[in-house]
Motif scaffolding. Structure first.
Motif, PDB file in Angstrom:
ATOM      1  N   LEU A 221      73.941  62.285  16.801  1.00  0.00           N
ATOM      2  CA  LEU A 221      72.825  61.949  17.689  1.00  0.00           C
ATOM      3  C   LEU A 221      73.151  62.315  19.129  1.00  0.00           C
ATOM      4  N   GLY A 222      74.347  61.961  19.600  1.00  0.00           N
ATOM      5  CA  GLY A 222      74.737  62.275  20.964  1.00  0.00           C
ATOM      6  C   GLY A 222      74.830  63.757  21.227  1.00  0.00           C
ATOM      7  N   PHE A 223      75.366  64.501  20.268  1.00  0.00           N
ATOM      8  CA  PHE A 223      75.493  65.956  20.431  1.00  0.00           C
ATOM      9  C   PHE A 223      74.122  66.624  20.503  1.00  0.00           C
ATOM     10  N   GLU A 224      73.233  66.257  19.576  1.00  0.00           N
ATOM     11  CA  GLU A 224      71.897  66.843  19.569  1.00  0.00           C
ATOM     12  C   GLU A 224      71.129  66.468  20.841  1.00  0.00           C
ATOM     13  N   SER A 225      71.282  65.234  21.297  1.00  0.00           N
ATOM     14  CA  SER A 225      70.580  64.790  22.500  1.00  0.00           C
ATOM     15  C   SER A 225      71.100  65.522  23.732  1.00  0.00           C
ATOM     16  N   LEU A 226      72.393  65.785  23.776  1.00  0.00           N
ATOM     17  CA  LEU A 226      72.963  66.507  24.912  1.00  0.00           C
ATOM     18  C   LEU A 226      72.497  67.951  24.924  1.00  0.00           C
ATOM     19  N   ILE A 227      72.430  68.568  23.765  1.00  0.00           N
ATOM     20  CA  ILE A 227      71.964  69.957  23.686  1.00  0.00           C
ATOM     21  C   ILE A 227      70.502  70.050  24.107  1.00  0.00           C
ATOM     22  N   ARG A 228      69.686  69.100  23.704  1.00  0.00           N
ATOM     23  CA  ARG A 228      68.254  69.128  24.017  1.00  0.00           C
ATOM     24  C   ARG A 228      67.921  68.481  25.356  1.00  0.00           C
ATOM     25  N   ARG A 229      68.970  67.976  26.047  1.00  0.00           N
ATOM     26  CA  ARG A 229      68.787  67.291  27.325  1.00  0.00           C
ATOM     27  C   ARG A 229      67.843  66.091  27.180  1.00  0.00           C
ATOM     28  N   ASP A 230      68.046  65.354  26.104  1.00  0.00           N
ATOM     29  CA  ASP A 230      67.270  64.132  25.887  1.00  0.00           C
ATOM     30  C   ASP A 230      67.943  63.023  26.692  1.00  0.00           C
ATOM     31  N   TYR A 231      67.657  62.989  27.988  1.00  0.00           N
ATOM     32  CA  TYR A 231      68.380  62.134  28.924  1.00  0.00           C
ATOM     33  C   TYR A 231      68.355  60.648  28.565  1.00  0.00           C
ATOM     34  N   PRO A 232      67.235  60.073  28.135  1.00  0.00           N
ATOM     35  CA  PRO A 232      67.273  58.645  27.787  1.00  0.00           C
ATOM     36  C   PRO A 232      68.308  58.316  26.719  1.00  0.00           C
ATOM     37  N   VAL A 233      68.432  59.165  25.710  1.00  0.00           N
ATOM     38  CA  VAL A 233      69.422  58.923  24.654  1.00  0.00           C
ATOM     39  C   VAL A 233      70.831  59.140  25.184  1.00  0.00           C
ATOM     40  N   VAL A 234      71.027  60.223  25.960  1.00  0.00           N
ATOM     41  CA  VAL A 234      72.357  60.546  26.483  1.00  0.00           C
ATOM     42  C   VAL A 234      72.878  59.424  27.378  1.00  0.00           C
ATOM     43  N   PHE A 235      72.082  59.023  28.358  1.00  0.00           N
ATOM     44  CA  PHE A 235      72.550  58.038  29.325  1.00  0.00           C
ATOM     45  C   PHE A 235      72.596  56.628  28.740  1.00  0.00           C
ATOM     46  N   ALA A 236      71.662  56.308  27.859  1.00  0.00           N
ATOM     47  CA  ALA A 236      71.668  54.965  27.267  1.00  0.00           C
ATOM     48  C   ALA A 236      72.892  54.767  26.380  1.00  0.00           C
ATOM     49  N   THR A 237      73.208  55.752  25.548  1.00  0.00           N
ATOM     50  CA  THR A 237      74.389  55.635  24.700  1.00  0.00           C
ATOM     51  C   THR A 237      75.666  55.648  25.539  1.00  0.00           C
ATOM     52  N   LEU A 238      75.679  56.463  26.599  1.00  0.00           N
ATOM     53  CA  LEU A 238      76.833  56.479  27.493  1.00  0.00           C
ATOM     54  C   LEU A 238      77.032  55.110  28.137  1.00  0.00           C
ATOM     55  N   TYR A 239      75.962  54.511  28.609  1.00  0.00           N
ATOM     56  CA  TYR A 239      76.027  53.202  29.261  1.00  0.00           C
ATOM     57  C   TYR A 239      76.504  52.128  28.283  1.00  0.00           C
ATOM     58  N   PHE A 240      75.884  52.088  27.123  1.00  0.00           N
ATOM     59  CA  PHE A 240      76.181  51.025  26.169  1.00  0.00           C
ATOM     60  C   PHE A 240      77.618  51.105  25.663  1.00  0.00           C
ATOM     61  N   PHE A 241      78.051  52.304  25.295  1.00  0.00           N
ATOM     62  CA  PHE A 241      79.376  52.417  24.698  1.00  0.00           C
ATOM     63  C   PHE A 241      80.486  52.459  25.746  1.00  0.00           C
ATOM     64  N   THR A 242      80.172  52.840  26.979  1.00  0.00           N
ATOM     65  CA  THR A 242      81.153  52.659  28.045  1.00  0.00           C
ATOM     66  C   THR A 242      81.371  51.180  28.298  1.00  0.00           C
ATOM     67  N   LEU A 243      80.296  50.421  28.326  1.00  0.00           N
ATOM     68  CA  LEU A 243      80.402  48.973  28.476  1.00  0.00           C
ATOM     69  C   LEU A 243      81.190  48.377  27.319  1.00  0.00           C
ATOM     70  N   LEU A 244      80.922  48.846  26.104  1.00  0.00           N
ATOM     71  CA  LEU A 244      81.649  48.364  24.930  1.00  0.00           C
ATOM     72  C   LEU A 244      83.130  48.705  25.042  1.00  0.00           C
ATOM     73  N   GLY A 245      83.438  49.931  25.510  1.00  0.00           N
ATOM     74  CA  GLY A 245      84.830  50.335  25.656  1.00  0.00           C
ATOM     75  C   GLY A 245      85.573  49.496  26.680  1.00  0.00           C
ATOM     76  N   LEU A 246      84.926  49.180  27.795  1.00  0.00           N
ATOM     77  CA  LEU A 246      85.559  48.349  28.819  1.00  0.00           C
ATOM     78  C   LEU A 246      85.822  46.934  28.299  1.00  0.00           C
ATOM     79  N   ILE A 247      84.891  46.407  27.524  1.00  0.00           N
ATOM     80  CA  ILE A 247      85.094  45.070  26.953  1.00  0.00           C
ATOM     81  C   ILE A 247      86.217  45.092  25.917  1.00  0.00           C
ATOM     82  N   LEU A 248      86.285  46.163  25.118  1.00  0.00           N
ATOM     83  CA  LEU A 248      87.362  46.283  24.136  1.00  0.00           C
ATOM     84  C   LEU A 248      88.724  46.408  24.814  1.00  0.00           C
ATOM     85  N   ASN A 249      88.762  47.074  25.961  1.00  0.00           N
ATOM     86  CA  ASN A 249      90.023  47.150  26.709  1.00  0.00           C
ATOM     87  C   ASN A 249      90.475  45.765  27.159  1.00  0.00           C
TER      88      ASN A 249
END
Length: 364
Positions: free
Chosen positions: A315-343
């Protein structure tokens, strides 16, 4: 400990904001935004046809008209400038970049991720739909890698330099040299009806009749589908952790406190697991969040493609290729937040391994 947790939680805010700013600037500077993507799709259809544009939950029906006006978008020559303005308004590009970013972050704070530009569905629904595949791959792969690497690394450290260490090192290096996608293809050829045995299914997370199966058959069917993709991911993932575990244990075995413990008459097993283990495991535990997030995001992309597993990586790869910004930035935001909490969780796990650690006595 509570004060440390509060400080780390407060630190998440500027860290997350900085990551989003950097990625927003990079992606905005890249050529081929969503407007250009849609223009390319329009120009691939008949010129006289009505162009139907879907995005952000609304539809615009308009007919491109020829115009001599110039446009900053690649491939937009010959299209009506008013039509281009409609596209910009549809995707929010009628506002300056900094205003778009602030609006986006304001929505994300409320966990409002909007709709996909090209799928006409809420981003949250897309992520939830793809989540089971990626969680399955990431969780089971990380768990199996740790279950293999830690005992193997300890065994190699205890037997450092003998035949077991040499032969297992050769096997580990040889397996790690094989790309995961290439090993996945080999598994398909051998065990998924390629040229030899047809033991495991080739595609999907579960069978088509999964919902009709009894609960125990559903569990078996799920793991039956997971065998090949997880095996392909594990092969390329355990080498580094094995050598890290070995190096960490060898470093601790050479410490003075180990010699003192042996001099007191403690058994080798008690020295290893009672004293060395909790110190040597700190660096191994520290890498768990990064390993899980890495597999969850990028490690499974090719595996998802090869085994037709529609997960977050694809999903992330296809969204990045198609410049589907809502999917790209939303997944980046959510999983960056998840990664920081996991750290943060990884840091707190230190205290379970070694209760002597007190984070309240250190500064960030």
């Amino acid at each position: 400990m509570l004060a440390y947790i509060i400080r780390r939680l407060l630190l998440i805010v500027p860290t997350l904001f900085g990551i989003m700013v950097i990625n927003f600037a990079i992606i905005q500077a890249a050529p081929g935004g969503p407007v250009e993507q849609l223009i390319a799709e329009i120009e691939g259809t008949a010129v006289d046809a009505t162009a139907r544009v879907t995005g952000s939950g609304s539809d615009i029906i308009t007919t491109p008209q020829t115009s001599q006006g110039d446009s900053s978008y690649r491939g937009a020559r010959g299209l009506d400038p008013k039509f281009i303005e409609e596209l910009e308004r549809l995707y929010g590009f009628d506002k300056p970049a900094h205003e778009r970013f602030l609006i986006m972050m304001g929505n994300y704070i409320r966990f409002d991720f909007g709709n996909s530009f090209f799928r006409d569905r809420p981003v949250v629904d897309l992520v939830i739909e793809k989540m089971p595949v990626s969680i399955s791959l990431g969780l089971w792969t990380t768990l199996i890698v740790y279950l293999i690497s830690i005992p193997l690394g300890i065994a190699k450290a205890v037997r450092d330099g003998n035949r077991f260490d040499v032969w297992t090192s050769a096997v580990v290096v040889a397996l790690s040299a094989i790309p995961g996608f290439l090993f996945a293809i080999l598994l398909i050829v051998l065990f998924a009806g390629g040229s030899y045995w047809n033991i495991f299914p080739l595609r999907g997370l579960v069978s088509g009749n999964w919902s009709d199966l009894p609960w125990y058959r559903q569990i078996l069917d799920y793991f039956w589908h997971m065998v090949l993709p997880i095996t392909a991911l594990v092969i390329g993932g355990f080498a580094g952790l094995t050598m890290l575990t070995k190096g960490s244990f060898l470093d601790q075995i050479g410490m003075a406190y180990v010699s003192t413990a042996r001099a007191k008459g403690l058994s080798e097993r008690r020295v290893l697991y009672g004293h060395v283990f909790r110190n040597a495991m700190l660096i191994v535990i520290a890498g768990f969040p990064a390993a899980f997030i890495g597999i969850l995001f990028t490690g499974a992309l090719l595996i998802e493609t090869i085994f037709s597993l529609d997960g977050l990586g694809l999903l992330g790869f296809e969204s990045l290729i198609r410049r589907d910004y809502p999917v790209v930035f939303a997944t980046l935001y959510f999983f960056t937040l998840l990664g920081l909490i996991l750290n943060l969780i990884g840091d707190l796990t230190y205290t379970l391994v070694d209760p002597r650690i007190d984070f309240d006595k250190r500064s960030l």
